[in-house]
Design a protein around this motif. Structure first.
Motif, PDB file in Angstrom:
ATOM      1  N   ASP A   1       0.855  -1.187   0.000  1.00 36.47           N
ATOM      2  CA  ASP A   1       0.000   0.000   0.000  1.00 36.47           C
ATOM      3  C   ASP A   1       0.892   1.238   0.000  1.00 36.47           C
ATOM      4  OD1 ASP A   1      -1.671   2.147   0.556  1.00 36.47           O
ATOM      5  OD2 ASP A   1      -2.948   1.010   1.909  1.00 36.47           O
ATOM      6  N   THR A   2       0.980   1.903  -1.146  1.00 32.12           N
ATOM      7  CA  THR A   2       1.901   3.033  -1.281  1.00 32.12           C
ATOM      8  C   THR A   2       1.549   4.166  -0.330  1.00 32.12           C
ATOM      9  OG1 THR A   2       2.267   2.480  -3.611  1.00 32.12           O
ATOM     10  CG2 THR A   2       2.914   4.672  -2.909  1.00 32.12           C
ATOM     11  N   ASP A   3       0.267   4.457  -0.171  1.00 34.22           N
ATOM     12  CA  ASP A   3      -0.133   5.546   0.721  1.00 34.22           C
ATOM     13  C   ASP A   3       0.284   5.252   2.155  1.00 34.22           C
ATOM     14  OD1 ASP A   3      -1.242   7.003  -1.336  1.00 34.22           O
ATOM     15  OD2 ASP A   3      -3.228   6.114  -1.100  1.00 34.22           O
ATOM     16  N   ALA A   4       0.104   4.010   2.594  1.00 34.08           N
ATOM     17  CA  ALA A   4       0.518   3.631   3.945  1.00 34.08           C
ATOM     18  C   ALA A   4       2.030   3.705   4.085  1.00 34.08           C
ATOM     19  CB  ALA A   4       0.025   2.221   4.271  1.00 34.08           C
ATOM     20  N   LEU A   5       2.743   3.316   3.050  1.00 35.58           N
ATOM     21  CA  LEU A   5       4.204   3.374   3.077  1.00 35.58           C
ATOM     22  C   LEU A   5       4.699   4.808   3.213  1.00 35.58           C
ATOM     23  CD1 LEU A   5       6.970   1.957   2.695  1.00 35.58           C
ATOM     24  CD2 LEU A   5       6.685   2.307   0.245  1.00 35.58           C
ATOM     25  N   LEU A   6       4.080   5.722   2.479  1.00 27.52           N
ATOM     26  CA  LEU A   6       4.513   7.123   2.516  1.00 27.52           C
ATOM     27  C   LEU A   6       4.326   7.734   3.901  1.00 27.52           C
ATOM     28  CD1 LEU A   6       3.098   8.376  -0.908  1.00 27.52           C
ATOM     29  CD2 LEU A   6       5.479   7.905  -0.316  1.00 27.52           C
ATOM     30  N   ARG A   7       3.400   7.220   4.667  1.00 29.23           N
ATOM     31  CA  ARG A   7       3.189   7.748   6.019  1.00 29.23           C
ATOM     32  C   ARG A   7       4.231   7.229   7.007  1.00 29.23           C
ATOM     33  NH1 ARG A   7      -2.445   7.240   4.464  1.00 29.23           N
ATOM     34  NH2 ARG A   7      -2.574   5.113   5.265  1.00 29.23           N
ATOM     35  N   ARG A   8       4.957   6.154   6.635  1.00 28.06           N
ATOM     36  CA  ARG A   8       5.909   5.546   7.572  1.00 28.06           C
ATOM     37  C   ARG A   8       7.367   5.752   7.214  1.00 28.06           C
ATOM     38  NH1 ARG A   8       6.412   0.492   7.925  1.00 28.06           N
ATOM     39  NH2 ARG A   8       5.455  -0.167   5.968  1.00 28.06           N
TER      40      ARG A   8
END
Length: 396
Positions: A30-37
């Motif tokens: 999940d790219t969006d979840a990755l960008l948050r971490r």
């Protein structure tokens, strides 16, 4: 007991510096979840075919040192802009390593990249294509030939979207009411796109003069805050917005599915803020434009929106592109790009040139007085003033 000065072969191997770039891996499909971490100097492991510019900008802002993509970052369907942006920022890109990387590399492990290889220590996990400026340029040239197919698919999706959201586009059915007054006002809508911070800074004189309604779309709400403004209205997934912005007193509009379910609504309520939902299939940027248009905005200025054909197709989501195309047709001549407004407010005359002009006017006036009948009287007055100043300074 080992003698001093002697090291085992294992110790020597452990201390030997291995070649390549190393960093902590952040792994997520999940790219969006990755960008948050993902954080500074970490290696982002993702799976995104045709890496877009928005994702690349988010990775650059996070400060990653490298990106490992399970899929091709440029598939050839259309010329996407993400890989070029990553390389320009000095970020290593290893492409097409395959789906096994998610099974073999755990989140938080120490990863090493070398010559297209993905290593855990000395162990080769998988291999991909190390991208360079030349390889990306060649792939982009080939991808331009895929534009015709993309435009045909886009046309079909536009018709489908029109059938789904016809009532919204034509009659405003489903557009929520908000407290902030929009009718007759200028509205500035800020999204987290390319160069949004610089474009917002270029509107400072315009905002000071017109006091427009400020709308933040997702991360655009925080961009407004960081630019020294408080957003009046926030549209988008609350997961993309900071607590500070969500609780600043702005109206919050959360996109929802057709059945009314809004996954992000719970976060706003947990913060003690209020929000309304907007059931529609369009993306948050388009919903913000439709909301401003429906409520009678006099002018809508966009910041951080996709403007060119390359940026438009770069997102790679045909349904979303159809939404954007039809929304812009609906809003029509009310829509103005922020770069154009900033250019109009940028004075072509420098401060130095203004001072020279004022000096020239004063000199011409003084000369005219000296040659006129009032000239002798003016000279006598200047002599008396000079004498008084000299006497006063001498007295000190």
């Amino acid at each position: 007991m080992k003698r001093p000065g002697l090291l085992s072969a294992v110790t020597l191997r452990d201390r030997r510096e291995l070649p390549g770039l190393s960093g902590v891996a952040r792994v997520d499909r999940d790219t969006d979840a990755l960008l948050r971490r993902v954080g500074v100097r970490e290696i982002a492991v993702l799976d995104q075919i045709d890496l877009d510019r928005t994702t690349a900008d988010a990775l650059i802002a996070a400060g990653v040192s490298a990106v490992v993509n399970a899929s091709p970052s440029i598939s050839g369907r259309f010329p996407n802009l993400g890989p070029e942006a990553l390389l320009a920022a000095g970020i290593t890109l290893v492409d097409g390593v395959g789906d096994d990387v998610f099974r073999r590399v755990r989140d938080g492990s120490k990863l090493r990249l070398y010559d297209g290889g993905v290593f855990l220590g000395e162990h080769l996990v998988t291999e991909g294509v190390p991208q360079s400026e030349d390889s990306v340029a060649d792939a982009m040239e080939g991808a331009k030939r895929g534009l015709a197919n993309q435009l045909e698919a886009f046309s079909a999706n536009t018709i489908e979207f029109m059938h789904q959201d016809r009532a919204l586009l034509l009659d405003g059915v489903g557009v929520p009411d908000v407290r902030v007054p929009l009718e007759g006002h200028h509205v500035v809508v800020v999204a987290g796109g390319t160069d949004h911070a610089a474009d917002l800074a270029g509107l400072r004189r315009y905002i000071k003069e017109y006091h427009p309604v400020l709308v933040g779309v997702g991360a655009g709400a925080d961009a407004l805050w960081e630019g020294g403004y408080r957003p009046d209205l926030i549209v988008g997934d609350p997961a993309d917005v900071s607590d500070r912005a969500l609780t600043c007193g702005a109206d919050v509009v959360v996109p929802a599915f057709a059945d009314g379910h809004a996954p992000g609504l719970l976060r706003v309520q947990d913060l003690g803020a209020s929000a309304v939902t907007f059931p529609a299939s369009g993306n948050p940027e388009d919903l913000a434009l439709l909301l401003a248009h429906h409520h009678g905005a006099a002018l809508i200025i966009t910041v951080g929106f996709q403007a060119s054909l390359a940026e438009f197709l770069d997102r790679g989501r045909s349904s979303s592109n159809a939404s954007t195309f039809l929304t812009r047709l609906r809003v029509g001549n009310l829509l103005v790009d922020g770069k154009a407004v900033a250019a109009l407010y940028r004075s072509p005359v420098s401060a130095g040139a203004v001072l020279v002009l004022v000096g020239a006017v004063l000199l011409a006036t003084l000369t005219a007085l000296l040659v006129s009948d009032a000239g002798p009287a003016l000279l006598g007055y200047l002599e008396r003033v000079t004498s008084w100043v000299t006497h006063s300074v001498g007295g000190w």
